[in-house]
Design a protein around this motif. Structure first.
Motif, PDB file in Angstrom:
ATOM      1  N   ILE A   1      15.779  -9.579  17.214  1.00 30.19           N
ATOM      2  CA  ILE A   1      15.753  -8.485  16.236  1.00 30.19           C
ATOM      3  C   ILE A   1      15.487  -9.000  14.816  1.00 30.19           C
ATOM      4  N   PRO A   2      16.295  -9.926  14.284  1.00 28.51           N
ATOM      5  CA  PRO A   2      15.982 -10.429  12.930  1.00 28.51           C
ATOM      6  C   PRO A   2      14.680 -11.208  12.869  1.00 28.51           C
TER       7      PRO A   2
ATOM      8  N   PHE B   1      11.474  -1.901  10.745  1.00 25.89           N
ATOM      9  CA  PHE B   1      11.498  -2.414   9.388  1.00 25.89           C
ATOM     10  C   PHE B   1      10.199  -2.112   8.648  1.00 25.89           C
ATOM     11  N   THR B   2       9.071  -2.125   9.364  1.00 22.59           N
ATOM     12  CA  THR B   2       7.804  -1.810   8.693  1.00 22.59           C
ATOM     13  C   THR B   2       7.748  -0.348   8.282  1.00 22.59           C
TER      14      THR B   2
ATOM     15  N   GLY C   1      11.962  -4.160  16.551  1.00 27.17           N
ATOM     16  CA  GLY C   1      12.560  -4.465  15.251  1.00 27.17           C
ATOM     17  C   GLY C   1      11.540  -4.471  14.131  1.00 27.17           C
ATOM     18  N   GLY C   2      10.366  -5.040  14.379  1.00 22.96           N
ATOM     19  CA  GLY C   2       9.315  -5.036  13.375  1.00 22.96           C
ATOM     20  C   GLY C   2       8.826  -3.637  13.057  1.00 22.96           C
TER      21      GLY C   2
ATOM     22  N   SER D   1       1.980  -8.353  12.833  1.00 20.77           N
ATOM     23  CA  SER D   1       3.366  -8.543  13.247  1.00 20.77           C
ATOM     24  C   SER D   1       3.495  -8.651  14.756  1.00 20.77           C
TER      25      SER D   1
ATOM     26  N   ALA E   1      12.026  -8.681  12.540  1.00 19.40           N
ATOM     27  CA  ALA E   1      12.122  -8.042  11.230  1.00 19.40           C
ATOM     28  C   ALA E   1      11.581  -8.946  10.125  1.00 19.40           C
TER      29      ALA E   1
ATOM     30  N   ALA F   1       7.829  -9.083  10.310  1.00 21.82           N
ATOM     31  CA  ALA F   1       7.237  -7.837   9.816  1.00 21.82           C
ATOM     32  C   ALA F   1       7.292  -7.752   8.299  1.00 21.82           C
ATOM     33  N   LEU F   2       8.403  -8.157   7.719  1.00 24.64           N
ATOM     34  CA  LEU F   2       8.532  -8.089   6.259  1.00 24.64           C
ATOM     35  C   LEU F   2       7.586  -9.067   5.568  1.00 24.64           C
TER      36      LEU F   2
END
Length: 252
Positions: free
Chosen positions: A51-52, A160-161, A156-157, A78, A55, A58-59
């Motif tokens: 998950i992180p 967050f996106t 997760g990506g 991503s 993320a 993606a960030l």
């Protein structure tokens, strides 16, 4: 000459394991038990790490594509990063760190208790009885865990996106079709398979050659983790380089 001798012995151990794959009887129950053990110790850490990881990817890529004026392709970047690299690498680290270390400790304890010698006296091949099931279980579980990492990382990506970077939900997934291909997933699954086999072989070999009592077993476990990580990263680089030379990429 000790490193060269150890390398030769490890190669011979791998060849013996390969030969024992086709010998009967096949230890089906032991394989299922080892696979369940690997899943039980790896599935939750895998999901929590994915998950992180997804993320962060993606960030970072979302910010980069925005600076380049190609924000519509942030989803593709991503997803490709997660599928191609994050999935196999996270799977390799967890299989080697959790599964390989447990295999090394188990076989090392059997070694210092002289159980392996007792099996040989009874005419039982320890490689066929103990190593082969662990190698097969590690290979199967690694492939499945890679799929879990990819799915959780992409989810997760996506979250967050869309939520933090004001991305378009449809564009996140649609852009992947423009750059991604089935070969990316096949390559990732193949690398996960190889990583699972290597991690199990290293852990089993160092466990069966442990010396010096309980202290030697602890040292073998530490060595197995370090050697597995170094070997897996080297093999990953080679396989990725071959992949880009063999498989033509979209948009190139």
């Amino acid at each position: 000459m000790r490193p060269f001798r150890a390398t030769g012995e490890f190669v011979a151990f791998c060849l013996d394991t390969l030969r024992s794959l086709f010998r009967r009887p096949f230890q089906f129950a032991e394989t299922i038990q080892q696979a369940w053990f690997l899943v039980s110790v790896s599935i939750l850490p895998t999901a929590l790490v994915a998950i992180p990881f997804g993320a962060v990817v993606a960030l970072q890529l979302g910010s980069l594509t925005k600076q380049l004026g190609a924000q519509s392709f942030s989803g593709a970047a991503s997803i490709i990063a997660v599928v191609r690299e994050a999935g196999p690498i996270v799977t390799a680290l967890l299989i080697a760190g959790a599964g390989g270390a447990a295999m090394c400790a188990d076989l090392g304890a059997r070694k210092i208790r002289e159980e392996l010698d007792a099996m040989r006296v009874l005419g039982i091949d320890p490689i066929q009885r103990l190593v082969v099931p662990r190698v097969l279980a590690s290979a199967v579980v690694a492939v499945l865990l890679n799929g879990v990492v990819s799915a959780v990382g992409i989810a997760g990506g996506y979250v967050f996106t869309v939520m933090l970077q004001d991305g378009t939900p449809g564009a996140y997934l649609a852009s992947f079709a423009a750059l991604g291909q089935v070969a990316d997933l096949v390559s990732a699954e193949l690398r996960a398979l190889v990583f699972g086999i290597l991690a199990a072989l290293v852990g089993c070999y160092l466990g069966m050659t442990a010396k010096g009592g309980p202290k030697g077993v602890g040292q073998a476990v530490n060595t197995s983790v370090v050697v597995s990580f170094m070997l897996l990263f080297a093999v990953n680089f080679v396989m990725v380089a071959i992949y880009f030379q063999v498989v033509p990429q979209k948009g190139s």
